[in-house]
Enzyme design. Structure first.
Site, PDB file in Angstrom:
ATOM      1  N   HIS A 138      58.149  54.536  78.471  1.00 13.60           N
ATOM      2  CA  HIS A 138      57.688  55.445  77.427  1.00 13.60           C
ATOM      3  C   HIS A 138      58.335  56.824  77.465  1.00 13.60           C
ATOM      4  O   HIS A 138      58.104  57.614  76.566  1.00 13.60           O
ATOM      5  CB  HIS A 138      56.160  55.552  77.477  1.00 13.60           C
ATOM      6  CG  HIS A 138      55.486  54.395  76.807  1.00 13.60           C
ATOM      7  ND1 HIS A 138      54.621  54.525  75.766  1.00 13.60           N
ATOM      8  CD2 HIS A 138      55.601  53.063  77.022  1.00 13.60           C
ATOM      9  CE1 HIS A 138      54.215  53.334  75.373  1.00 13.60           C
ATOM     10  NE2 HIS A 138      54.792  52.431  76.133  1.00 13.60           N
ATOM     11  N   LYS A 192      51.549  41.884  65.981  1.00 17.29           N
ATOM     12  CA  LYS A 192      52.720  41.029  66.206  1.00 17.29           C
ATOM     13  C   LYS A 192      52.652  40.433  67.622  1.00 17.29           C
ATOM     14  O   LYS A 192      52.979  39.268  67.809  1.00 17.29           O
ATOM     15  CB  LYS A 192      53.996  41.857  66.035  1.00 17.29           C
ATOM     16  CG  LYS A 192      55.236  41.005  66.007  1.00 17.29           C
ATOM     17  CD  LYS A 192      56.479  41.821  65.744  1.00 17.29           C
ATOM     18  CE  LYS A 192      57.698  40.959  65.796  1.00 17.29           C
ATOM     19  NZ  LYS A 192      58.936  41.715  65.577  1.00 17.29           N
ATOM     20  N   ASP A 193      52.198  41.254  68.588  1.00 17.19           N
ATOM     21  CA  ASP A 193      52.033  40.744  69.962  1.00 17.19           C
ATOM     22  C   ASP A 193      50.978  39.647  70.005  1.00 17.19           C
ATOM     23  O   ASP A 193      51.121  38.666  70.734  1.00 17.19           O
ATOM     24  CB  ASP A 193      51.627  41.879  70.916  1.00 17.19           C
ATOM     25  CG  ASP A 193      52.816  42.750  71.311  1.00 17.19           C
ATOM     26  OD1 ASP A 193      53.953  42.287  71.142  1.00 17.19           O
ATOM     27  OD2 ASP A 193      52.590  43.879  71.772  1.00 17.19           O
ATOM     28  N   GLU A 248      58.763  25.536  94.099  1.00 18.26           N
ATOM     29  CA  GLU A 248      58.329  25.465  92.710  1.00 18.26           C
ATOM     30  C   GLU A 248      59.540  25.641  91.808  1.00 18.26           C
ATOM     31  O   GLU A 248      60.522  26.297  92.184  1.00 18.26           O
ATOM     32  CB  GLU A 248      57.311  26.591  92.436  1.00 18.26           C
ATOM     33  CG  GLU A 248      55.951  26.327  93.031  1.00 18.26           C
ATOM     34  CD  GLU A 248      55.102  25.409  92.176  1.00 18.26           C
ATOM     35  OE1 GLU A 248      55.340  24.197  92.219  1.00 18.26           O
ATOM     36  OE2 GLU A 248      54.207  25.895  91.478  1.00 18.26           O
ATOM     37  N   SER A 288      61.435  52.098  73.681  1.00 18.76           N
ATOM     38  CA  SER A 288      62.056  50.784  73.764  1.00 18.76           C
ATOM     39  C   SER A 288      63.472  50.812  73.187  1.00 18.76           C
ATOM     40  O   SER A 288      63.766  51.585  72.275  1.00 18.76           O
ATOM     41  CB  SER A 288      61.240  49.757  72.988  1.00 18.76           C
ATOM     42  OG  SER A 288      60.024  49.506  73.632  1.00 18.76           O
TER      43      SER A 288
END
Lengths: 103, 383
Positions: free
Chosen positions: B202, B228-229, B272, B206
């Site tokens: 921040h 949107k998220d 894994e 972005s």
């Protein structure tokens, strides 16, 4: 001027991006312009499926030349290695390699 | 609304998820951050409930997990969610990193965001590894034996270090207990690191698909990007539900349903799936110490990208050769994942060695050479 104004001026918002919490010495982003559409005029899902299918296909297919070659080489390596490994574990390979009777 | 901006804690929330101005053109590839936060939240929540019933003791661990699966109300759902979200956590983190690589999100001024992200990746892998040991199946014990033994390759004090970690001369009850303790602790460290990742993000905001400044075209986080998220979060819940309810063991290994037995080594010890690429790099190098260095190096080499990417253009959108190089890297990573799951036989060993060499060459040679070539061509063209 309201007494809260100087305190609120630190506040990130449409005009100010930078964080008020933490290091104040970092450079503040200037000239941030934020747009918004009135909730009454928003049509978020307008032509959603049509545009995702056709425009999405157009945009993704434009990228195909960049990933097709790497993926073709990768898949080719995968299939070759699997068939080679299968052959190596076959009777034919043991006969061809002169290891007949060792296993 | 005024309270949201005045109250000291609420303004903190406001500055991150309400009024925060985000680039208008960020695509769905920018949704992985919120998905990862969702995963961490889910893991901490399900993990706390699992810890209420789990017993970190070599004699009781396996049966306590079976007790969770059979006797605890909805314990099976909690455990399968925890196990599968771990896999999705890695799917999303690899996608998140790939987005950063493709769009040059690691370049200045976001170098520190990238660096914290690499630390998060390492801590995440450690947490996942510790967690996989807890059910105390065959793969838990033998995977843990292989990985802890790696440290014995360190010269002079390696063996002492391994015994310090074990709390004994071999894997024992104390080891399982401390692994449980650390598996509970590290997610909270992850949460703190994720907040640091956000604070740093921040300060400059972005990146966006164009890789150029976007101060003049922003939408506020809420409602545009919160909703949107939510699209991808609900999509994730849908896929996760299908996996948890219908294919809960799809991404696991059947050997982990056999109780750990120190007297019987499994036919093949595989980690894994999400650790396989790094396992392949480890096995590609015959020397044990160099293999361990290469494995850790393959994670830490991500830190070098801000230095080796000398291109003046951020991201691959306007760099066709970098796009090609990016997809070669993705395929290389997939090949390493596949090689990590194979027996070390002839074509697989050689393919793994070539893929390992390519992995390192990509960071150290391909990226800088492409950048230099582009810069030079641009200089010639604009002279």
């Amino acid at each position: 001027m309201q007494p809260t104004t100087p305190r609120m001026s630190e506040m990130p918002g449409p005009k100010v991006y930078n964080l008020w919490w933490g290091d104040k010495s970092v450079q503040r982003q200037k000239g941030v312009v934020t747009y918004a559409v009135s909730p009454w005029r928003q049509r978020a899902a307008k032509n959603m499926f049509r545009s995702y299918i056709f425009n999405g296909y157009r945009r993704l297919s434009q990228q195909a030349p960049y990933w097709i070659i790497p993926f073709a080489i990768g898949y080719g390596t995968y299939t070759w290695a699997r068939s080679h490994d299968e052959w190596q574990n076959s009777k034919a390979a043991h006969v061809a390699g002169g290891h007949h009777g060792e296993h | 609304m005024r309270l949201l901006k005045k109250q000291v804690l609420l303004r903190f929330i406001n500055s991150y998820v309400v009024d925060s101005p985000q680039p208008a053109n960020i695509s769905y590839l920018w949704n992985f951050g919120s998905l990862l936060a969702t995963c961490l939240g889910l893991q901490i929540l399900t993990g706390i409930f699992l810890a209420m019933h789990y017993i970190p003791n070599v004699d009781l661990a396996f049966t306590s997990v079976e007790h969770i699966m059979r006797d605890v109300n909805n314990g099976w759902a909690v455990r399968y969610t925890h196990a599968n979200v771990a896999s999705f956590f890695f799917i999303f983190v690899y996608a998140h990193i790939a987005r950063g690589l493709y769009y040059g999100s690691y370049k200045s001024p976001r170098v520190l965001v990238w660096a914290i992200g690499v630390i998060i990746l390492v801590v995440m892998m450690a947490t996942a590894f510790l967690g996989y040991v807890l059910p105390y199946g065959q793969m838990s014990l033998w995977g843990a034996t292989v990985i802890t033994n790696l440290l014995s390759a360190i010269p002079f004090f390696g063996q002492d270090l391994v015994e310090l970690i074990w709390g004994g001369y071999s894997w024992n009850n104390a080891t399982l207990n401390r692994f449980f303790s650390l598996h509970y602790l590290l997610p909270f460290l992850l949460a703190a690191l994720a907040i640091a990742h956000l604070i740093l993000l921040h300060t400059h905001g972005s990146n966006n698909p164009n890789g150029i400044g976007s101060t003049t075209d922003r939408y506020s986080m809420h409602p545009y990007f919160t909703f949107k998220d939510l699209v991808t979060i609900f999509l994730f819940f849908l896929v996760l539900s299908i996996i948890v309810f219908y294919y809960p063991n799809l991404m696991g290994h059947s050997d982990n349903y056999i109780p750990a037995n120190p007297m019987q080594t499994p036919a093949s010890i595989v980690p894994e799936w999400y650790l396989l690429p790094f396992y392949a790099i480890l096995r590609s190098i015959p020397n044990k110490l160099l293999g361990v260095i290469a494995m850790f190096g393959s994670l830490l080499i991500l830190l070098i990208l801000p230095l080796t990417d000398v291109s003046r253009i951020r991201g691959s959108t306007f760099r066709p050769f970098m796009k090609l190089a990016f997809w070669f890297f993705v395929v290389d990573f997939i090949i390493l994942t596949w090689i990590g799951s194979q027996h070390p036989n002839t074509p697989f060993v050689e393919i793994g060695q070539i893929a390992t060499a390519f992995y390192f060459l990509w960071f150290l040679v391909i990226v800088p050479v492409l950048g230099l070539a582009e810069n030079t061509l641009m200089d010639i063209a604009t002279e």
